[in-house]
Design an enzyme around this catalytic site. Structure first.
Site, PDB file in Angstrom:
ATOM      1  N   LYS A   1       0.893  14.288   0.950  1.00 51.94           N
ATOM      2  CA  LYS A   1      -0.463  14.590   0.476  1.00 51.94           C
ATOM      3  C   LYS A   1      -0.641  16.093   0.208  1.00 51.94           C
ATOM      4  O   LYS A   1      -1.572  16.501  -0.454  1.00 51.94           O
ATOM      5  CB  LYS A   1      -1.493  14.103   1.491  1.00 51.94           C
ATOM      6  CG  LYS A   1      -1.520  12.577   1.658  1.00 51.94           C
ATOM      7  CD  LYS A   1      -2.551  12.154   2.697  1.00 51.94           C
ATOM      8  CE  LYS A   1      -2.482  10.673   3.056  1.00 51.94           C
ATOM      9  NZ  LYS A   1      -3.178   9.814   2.077  1.00 51.94           N
TER      10      LYS A   1
ATOM     11  N   HIS B   1       0.806  -1.229   0.000  1.00 53.72           N
ATOM     12  CA  HIS B   1       0.000   0.000   0.000  1.00 53.72           C
ATOM     13  C   HIS B   1       0.830   1.266   0.000  1.00 53.72           C
ATOM     14  O   HIS B   1       0.317   2.338   0.316  1.00 53.72           O
ATOM     15  CB  HIS B   1      -0.914   0.046   1.221  1.00 53.72           C
ATOM     16  CG  HIS B   1      -1.955  -1.009   1.262  1.00 53.72           C
ATOM     17  ND1 HIS B   1      -3.237  -0.816   0.806  1.00 53.72           N
ATOM     18  CD2 HIS B   1      -1.894  -2.289   1.684  1.00 53.72           C
ATOM     19  CE1 HIS B   1      -3.938  -1.923   0.960  1.00 53.72           C
ATOM     20  NE2 HIS B   1      -3.135  -2.841   1.500  1.00 53.72           N
TER      21      HIS B   1
ATOM     22  N   LYS C   1     -14.659   8.036  -3.638  1.00 56.59           N
ATOM     23  CA  LYS C   1     -15.914   8.347  -2.934  1.00 56.59           C
ATOM     24  C   LYS C   1     -16.471   9.689  -3.400  1.00 56.59           C
ATOM     25  O   LYS C   1     -17.679   9.831  -3.611  1.00 56.59           O
ATOM     26  CB  LYS C   1     -15.685   8.354  -1.416  1.00 56.59           C
ATOM     27  CG  LYS C   1     -15.332   6.971  -0.855  1.00 56.59           C
ATOM     28  CD  LYS C   1     -14.754   7.017   0.559  1.00 56.59           C
ATOM     29  CE  LYS C   1     -14.060   5.698   0.873  1.00 56.59           C
ATOM     30  NZ  LYS C   1     -13.177   5.770   2.051  1.00 56.59           N
TER      31      LYS C   1
ATOM     32  N   THR D   1      -8.583   6.413  -1.874  1.00 57.74           N
ATOM     33  CA  THR D   1      -9.932   5.844  -2.010  1.00 57.74           C
ATOM     34  C   THR D   1     -10.961   6.935  -1.762  1.00 57.74           C
ATOM     35  O   THR D   1     -12.073   6.874  -2.286  1.00 57.74           O
ATOM     36  CB  THR D   1     -10.153   4.680  -1.015  1.00 57.74           C
ATOM     37  OG1 THR D   1      -9.655   5.072   0.262  1.00 57.74           O
ATOM     38  CG2 THR D   1      -9.453   3.427  -1.477  1.00 57.74           C
TER      39      THR D   1
ATOM     40  N   LYS E   1      -8.313  13.622   4.596  1.00 59.96           N
ATOM     41  CA  LYS E   1      -7.397  12.487   4.542  1.00 59.96           C
ATOM     42  C   LYS E   1      -6.418  12.658   5.689  1.00 59.96           C
ATOM     43  O   LYS E   1      -6.387  13.712   6.321  1.00 59.96           O
ATOM     44  CB  LYS E   1      -6.659  12.440   3.196  1.00 59.96           C
ATOM     45  CG  LYS E   1      -6.046  13.800   2.807  1.00 59.96           C
ATOM     46  CD  LYS E   1      -5.462  13.811   1.402  1.00 59.96           C
ATOM     47  CE  LYS E   1      -6.469  13.905   0.285  1.00 59.96           C
ATOM     48  NZ  LYS E   1      -6.696  12.669  -0.435  1.00 59.96           N
ATOM     49  N   ARG E   2      -5.609  11.650   5.966  1.00 59.82           N
ATOM     50  CA  ARG E   2      -4.596  11.840   6.991  1.00 59.82           C
ATOM     51  C   ARG E   2      -3.693  13.015   6.637  1.00 59.82           C
ATOM     52  O   ARG E   2      -3.483  13.314   5.465  1.00 59.82           O
ATOM     53  CB  ARG E   2      -3.760  10.556   7.144  1.00 59.82           C
ATOM     54  CG  ARG E   2      -4.462   9.469   7.940  1.00 59.82           C
ATOM     55  CD  ARG E   2      -4.709   9.890   9.367  1.00 59.82           C
ATOM     56  NE  ARG E   2      -3.488   9.860  10.135  1.00 59.82           N
ATOM     57  CZ  ARG E   2      -3.222   8.982  11.083  1.00 59.82           C
ATOM     58  NH1 ARG E   2      -4.115   8.064  11.424  1.00 59.82           N
ATOM     59  NH2 ARG E   2      -2.075   9.014  11.728  1.00 59.82           N
TER      60      ARG E   2
HETATM   61  C1  26Y Z   1       3.836   0.104   9.669  1.00 55.70           C
HETATM   62  C2  26Y Z   1       2.892   1.132  10.173  1.00 55.70           C
HETATM   63  C3  26Y Z   1       3.592   2.394  10.624  1.00 55.70           C
HETATM   64  C4  26Y Z   1       1.838   1.497   9.166  1.00 55.70           C
HETATM   65  C5  26Y Z   1       0.530   1.542   9.596  1.00 55.70           C
HETATM   66  C6  26Y Z   1      -0.470   1.899   8.720  1.00 55.70           C
HETATM   67  C7  26Y Z   1       2.150   1.785   7.858  1.00 55.70           C
HETATM   68  C8  26Y Z   1       1.142   2.124   6.977  1.00 55.70           C
HETATM   69  C9  26Y Z   1      -0.173   2.187   7.402  1.00 55.70           C
HETATM   70  C10 26Y Z   1      -1.276   2.572   6.520  1.00 55.70           C
HETATM   71  C11 26Y Z   1      -1.098   2.855   5.245  1.00 55.70           C
HETATM   72  C12 26Y Z   1      -2.206   3.299   4.397  1.00 55.70           C
HETATM   73  O1  26Y Z   1      -3.291   3.576   4.858  1.00 55.70           O
HETATM   74  N1  26Y Z   1      -1.961   3.362   3.094  1.00 55.70           N
HETATM   75  C13 26Y Z   1      -2.983   3.785   2.155  1.00 55.70           C
HETATM   76  O2  26Y Z   1      -3.661   2.631   1.703  1.00 55.70           O
HETATM   77  C14 26Y Z   1      -4.771   2.971   0.900  1.00 55.70           C
HETATM   78  C15 26Y Z   1      -5.494   1.685   0.556  1.00 55.70           C
HETATM   79  O3  26Y Z   1      -4.749   0.943  -0.344  1.00 55.70           O
HETATM   80  C16 26Y Z   1      -4.328   3.735  -0.336  1.00 55.70           C
HETATM   81  O4  26Y Z   1      -5.475   4.127  -1.044  1.00 55.70           O
HETATM   82  C17 26Y Z   1      -3.499   4.949   0.044  1.00 55.70           C
HETATM   83  O5  26Y Z   1      -2.980   5.570  -1.105  1.00 55.70           O
HETATM   84  C18 26Y Z   1      -2.379   4.533   0.980  1.00 55.70           C
HETATM   85  O6  26Y Z   1      -1.682   5.684   1.448  1.00 55.70           O
END
Ligand code: 26Y
Length: 814
Positions: free
Chosen positions: A555, A358, A663, A659, A549-550
């Site tokens: 971003k 991701h 939406k 995503t 978004k976060r």
């Molecule tokens: C390892 C830990 C620090 C960690 C925890 C959560 C690393 C990453 C995440 C979450 C990542 C995340 O939310 N990524 C997003 O995933 C979405 C679904 O695929 C994408 O649409 C988006 O672009 C991406 O930033």
């Protein structure tokens, strides 16, 4: 299915019964919370027979199940979704009305389970909804965090985090099953021994353990009678563990041990990009994965099932690397417990896993130190070393003599300390590796995992993300859903490509008028909500420009902010007349990771800019900035349907997919966006004319980076940009304190890792095109309708079909 159905009378009877027997109150003495809990029970009871039936049928059919392994599920509210899926909404509304109650009031009582950070967790929630709706057997496995994502508050414009006590008022949607608890081991040592057959074997002698207690949640399909399961694990101390200490007479120590165990599922880590390598996080990962594998093998398979054939019955989808420790765990089970040879075990294991990446940010890739892994999971570390040996042998065979390549690919990295690259482990083990949008998957192949793509090109594939049309259109935008039903019939809810049939209505005056009425209604609803929730007054008649978004530098919320400050500055300095500014409200929603300084400073700056801009009469009310705190799924459901403009402005090559972008488009907002993530596909589908593209492309970004990016040159050469940045530096937004926002502004001028300054002019130009289109409401509405008509592709049902065909190789049950 022979399960009960409710009439309004039957519903009322059941509801009052629940109120009396579960809550122990009469209607007249009940609190809103009592009423909400009784309503939840009523709906649950209704779904229960279907749930049991689903489980029975699935087990009997012995078909392949999807085991979705995810450390996060950002579910959003449960009640409304359950009402929709079971077709009980109208009956409940009427039944409650007859009791003198209102469904919206009870609904507002629910606190959403926020067991995720953002995109990745919400994606998991959309996927399990789609699988249930498509009649595909799936068990979602995860962690029942006692505290989900923090509640965000603002104190003097700064983010302050409060614990999310989502369980405090009762948890009506969960079913604890302590009798099905699983022991999860940690620590200790490994030992070689010779078994009764004279075979050399290995044994893990763990030092401590905890109990994983499953909590089951219903995942109801939309109107199809299927109810899948989401199984979230909660940690408690094992009896053996504390008895030992109790016996030693140290009561206080024993209670502390309990707390220690329970810490594992206590809190969701609120970071979503930079892993801190925290021991507790690794404990969480192994905890839920070990419990899930054990649970599947023991409870979902029949006695005596031959684990050589495990992949006939399960495919574990790894939601990023967070659950990758499942790979050595399955190897351990097969080799140490089941007596498999290495090759047999690897053959069986590999077929059971697929991996979704991701991210593209190098710092987001998890690496666990071997020191920590060896201390917490000594046997797993040995197995990882062994997997690595076998793997590197294959690399050497394919690329003889290419030592540098082998070192690049190794699962083990020798940095300041030795570590395990979890993405490499995932890539080595997975039958398929996918990115989450076309561009992202391409960049995975070409950059992030290039060596792996060279070695195994066929393992790589793309599945573009999607969102569930049930929650994000049918529920969130029900006025629009009614309009769609009137126009197309209701089939679109499970077959979103049917939105294509809307295309001719983009030219239909009557439809366009109704479309605008719906948008206006959604805006009024949002206005009411923000007034009550945040004391924010949304002006009437404004374009609603939304960025939710976060908060993350890549971003580029700061780019949006520069646009606002520049508009404002141009009015102050007389470069433009206030009367020429398109009336616009910019709405932000964003949580920052608590330890992410730059993100928190950016939030502070946005709030301070909002304060000044919103109170400056010189703007004649034409520019407003709203930043409601604590953006979450519940707020998103009100916000997205009201939006006119969707901000998707990440630096090209950084946002894996997005995503939220989907939406918004599906709810009739136009996008201003870069050529990044799924924006690329959205633009291709809706057509250039109906999408406001700006900024560098990914190759241009790479070239500029290679040539040496100098943000200061943009500051110097672009007058409006300079004036905007200088206005912030002057202390205008900080009560004269000239240095308050140095961290943000000087970083932009001197570093600007995500090239906001380079894209500034292009962004401003695109905003001018936005304003031009918006001035022509007919043209705007036409574009908005075409956005809806052409984005049915972004249903998570389509994503699930792609996974089924290209990765899971299974089909829905009939
Ligand atoms: C390892 C830990 C620090 C960690 C925890 C959560 C690393 C990453 C995440 C979450 C990542 C995340 O939310 N990524 C997003 O995933 C979405 C679904 O695929 C994408 O649409 C988006 O672009 C991406 O930033």
């Amino acid at each position: 299915m022979g399960a009960p159905t409710y009439s309004v009378d039957g519903f009322v009877r059941e509801f009052l019964h629940e109120l009396n027997t579960n809550q122990g109150v009469t209607l007249s003495r009940s609190s809103v919370n009592d009423q909400y809990l009784a309503l939840a029970s009523t709906v649950k009871n209704y779904l229960m027979a279907r749930w049991l039936e689903t489980n029975r049928k699935t087990q009997d059919a012995k078909v392949k199940t999807i085991g979705y392994l995810s450390a996060e599920y950002l579910l959003g509210s449960q009640l409304n979704n359950a009402l929709l899926a079971s077709d009980l909404h109208d009956i409940a509304a009427e039944g409650l009305r007859q009791c003198g109650l209102s469904l919206p009031t009870l609904r507002a009582q629910e606190i959403e389970p926020g067991l995720g950070n953002g995109g990745l967790g919400r994606l998991a929630a959309c996927f399990i909804d789609s699988l249930a709706t498509m009649n595909v057997p799936c068990i979602g496995y995860g962690i029942r965090y006692e505290y989900g994502i923090f509640r965000q508050t603002f104190v003097d414009g700064r983010q302050v985090e409060q614990p999310d006590t989502w369980l405090a008022l009762g948890a009506p949607w969960e079913f604890p099953h302590p009798e099905a608890s699983v022991v999860v081991n940690f620590g200790g040592t490994t030992e070689r021994y010779t078994d009764v057959d004279g075979e050399e074997r290995c044994r893990w002698n763990p030092e401590w353990n905890v109990l994983a207690v499953p909590y089951n949640y219903m995942v109801p399909g939309y109107l199809n009678g299927r109810v899948n399961t989401l199984r979230l694990w909660s940690a408690v101390a094992t009896k053996a563990f504390d008895l030992q200490i109790f016996n030693a007479g140290d009561y206080a120590q024993a209670v502390r041990a309990q707390t220690f165990a329970e810490n594992i599922s206590k809190v969701l880590y609120p970071e979503d990009s930079t892993p801190q390598g925290k021991e507790l996080r690794l404990q969480q990962q192994y905890f839920f994965v070990a419990a899930s594998l054990r649970d599947f093998i023991n409870n979902e398979l029949e006695e005596g099932f031959d684990l050589h054939n495990l992949s006939d019955r399960i495919i574990f989808q790894l939601n990023d690397t967070h659950p990758v420790i499942a790979v050595p765990e399955l190897m351990r089970i097969l080799i140490d417990e089941e007596g498999f040879e290495w090759e047999e075990a690897w053959e069986a294991t590999r077929k059971c896993f697929a991996y979704t990446c991701h991210t593209l940010l190098p710092e987001a890739l998890e690496v666990w130190s071997t020191e920590l892994l060896g201390r917490l999971l000594p046997r797993h570390l040995e197995l990882i070393y062994q997997i690595n040996e076998h793997f590197l042998r294959e690399v050497h065979e394919t690329f003889p003599g290419d030592e540098i390549r082998a070192r690049r690919m190794s699962l083990i990295v020798e940095d300041r300390e030795q570590g395990v690259r979890m993405a490499h482990l995932a890539a080595v083990a997975a039958t398929k590796i996918n990115g989450v949008a076309a561009l992202h998957s391409q960049l995975l192949r070409d950059k992030v995992l290039k060596d792996f793509a060279d070695l195994w090109p066929d393992r790589f594939t793309n599945v573009t993300n999607g969102v569930t049309p049930r929650r994000f259109v049918r529920m969130a935008n029900y006025k629009f859903a009614d309009l769609l039903n009137d126009t197309l019939g209701s089939g679109w809810v499970t077959d979103l490509e049917r939105l294509r049939e809307l295309e001719p209505y983009a030219e239909d005056e009557d439809f366009k008028a109704r479309f605008r009425e719906v948008k206006a209604w959604n805006k009024r609803r949002l206005t009411g909500l923000l007034e009550a929730r945040d004391g924010i007054a949304l002006p009437e008649g404004h374009m609603l420009d939304v960025m939710v978004k976060r908060l993350h530098e890549y971003k580029r919320q700061s780019l949006k902010l520069l646009h606002i400050v520049s508009l404002y500055e141009q009015v102050l300095s007389g470069k433009i007349a206030a009367a020429d500014v398109t009336p616009r409200t910019v709405l932000f929603g964003a949580k920052a990771a608590p330890g992410y300084r730059m993100a928190k400073d950016t939030i502070h700056l946005i709030n301070k800019v909002a304060e000044v801009v919103n109170n400056d009469a010189r703007l004649e009310g034409r520019l407003k900035v709203a930043f409601p705190a604590n953006y979450n799924v519940t707020l998103a459901e009100k916000l997205i349907p009201a939006a006119d403009l969707s901000e998707q402005i990440s630096l090209a090559g950084m946002e894996a997919s997005g995503t939220g972008n989907m939406k918004f488009a599906l709810n009739g907002a136009l996008t201003i966006g870069t050529d990044d993530g799924a924006n690329v596909e959205i633009r291709q589908l809706v057509g250039d004319e109906h999408f406001f593209l700006f900024g560098m492309t990914e190759p241009e970004v790479a070239d500029l980076g290679a040539a040496g990016y100098n943000p200061a040159s943009y500051y110097e050469s672009n007058e409006n940009l300079r004036d905007a940045l200088n206005l912030i530096l002057s202390g205008h937004f900080s009560g004269g304190n000239r240095h308050l926002f140095d961290s943000v502004v000087l970083n932009l001028i001197n570093q600007d890792r995500f090239m906001a300054l380079a894209d500034f002019q292009s962004y401003v130009d695109a905003q001018a095109r936005v304003e031009e289109r918006y001035a022509d409401q007919e043209a705007w509405t036409r574009s908005a309708i075409l956005n809806v008509a052409r984005t049915g592709y972004f249903s998570s049902d389509r994503s699930m079909r792609d996974y089924l065909q290209r990765i899971w190789h299974t089909t829905p049950m009939i």
